[in-house]
Design an enzyme around this catalytic site. Sequence first.
Site, PDB file in Angstrom:
ATOM      1  N   GLU A  17       0.839  -1.190   0.000  1.00 12.96           N
ATOM      2  CA  GLU A  17       0.000   0.000   0.000  1.00 12.96           C
ATOM      3  C   GLU A  17       0.877   1.244   0.000  1.00 12.96           C
ATOM      4  OE1 GLU A  17      -2.099   0.938   3.743  1.00 12.96           O
ATOM      5  OE2 GLU A  17      -1.186  -0.889   4.513  1.00 12.96           O
ATOM      6  N   VAL A  23      -2.405  -2.309  -2.922  1.00 12.17           N
ATOM      7  CA  VAL A  23      -2.042  -3.204  -4.022  1.00 12.17           C
ATOM      8  C   VAL A  23      -2.314  -4.653  -3.614  1.00 12.17           C
ATOM      9  CG1 VAL A  23      -0.216  -3.929  -5.594  1.00 12.17           C
ATOM     10  CG2 VAL A  23      -0.239  -1.581  -4.717  1.00 12.17           C
ATOM     11  N   ASP A 133       9.129  11.428  -8.623  1.00 10.15           N
ATOM     12  CA  ASP A 133       9.201  10.776  -7.315  1.00 10.15           C
ATOM     13  C   ASP A 133      10.122   9.557  -7.364  1.00 10.15           C
ATOM     14  OD1 ASP A 133       8.594  10.698  -4.616  1.00 10.15           O
ATOM     15  OD2 ASP A 133       6.814   9.464  -4.875  1.00 10.15           O
TER      16      ASP A 133
END
Length: 293
Positions: A17, A23, A133
């Site tokens: 997650e 997920v 990111d």
Amino acid sequence: MIGSTLGHYRIVEKIGEGGMGEVYRARDETLDRDVAIKVLPEEVANKTDRLARFEREAKAVAALSHPNILEIHDFDTDDGVTFAVTELLEGQTLRELLQKERGPLPWRRVQEIGAATANGLGAAHDKGVVHRDIKPSNIFLCTDGRTKILDFGLAATHEVVDGEAETRSIEAPLTREGAVMGTVGYMSPEQAAGRTVDSRSDLFSLGTVIYEMLVGRRPFAGDSGAATLAALLRDDPSPLEDVDPMVARLVERCLQKDANDRFQSAVELKAAIEASLAPGADRDRASIAVLPF
């Protein structure tokens, strides 16, 4: 959600997650294969901006068919649940590897991971997509030797600062100049200052990751998120010791405050990483390209 179905996908187990969703491992009952499903949590699914980000991530990844980028198979909504279906990867994130090793990685391994990540970024940048990111938890090391870039949730247009280690999370409005976007400790100076970023911002972040792989710690860190941001904007990283001078110079160039002083493309950075172990004359010629200033 374990045991339930989304479309023709049966949820098997939760495997992770993050800020953009949970997920799960799932079974594609039409094609008879295992996949990963990323689900936007119900508490944020009704927020227009978060849903728009989730859809942007799916579209950004779908446009990037590349061996070093996570492959997306589907994007849909079933009974109010919005989800993206991707290939299921076996292995571990770079963050998990670094936590296990608790120290520097061999340069040969750093070279493999760095070059593969630069390769994937080059493909994204060619499509006009800036990841924004890049960090160890968004670089996946497959058991078959492949390296995959994950999570384009901040790509192209964005807003969230994700939390990792001692970093902090910050919510900001939809992208605008002045909004802080990225992960504290890995973002570029222009991200930290809320300025407009381009592909060279990803190269700074990758340089930060390479530095961490080489010495076991990040180049910019403080006792708080604010202190880390201040160090990023103000300080130079500690010099790399016991590292080949050519490699140290490569990382130094990635971490220049001014984007114009960095490598100008992921392709250029990838070539420099690969050349860093070239023997004899090839190595000497490569050093000229790596150290232009």
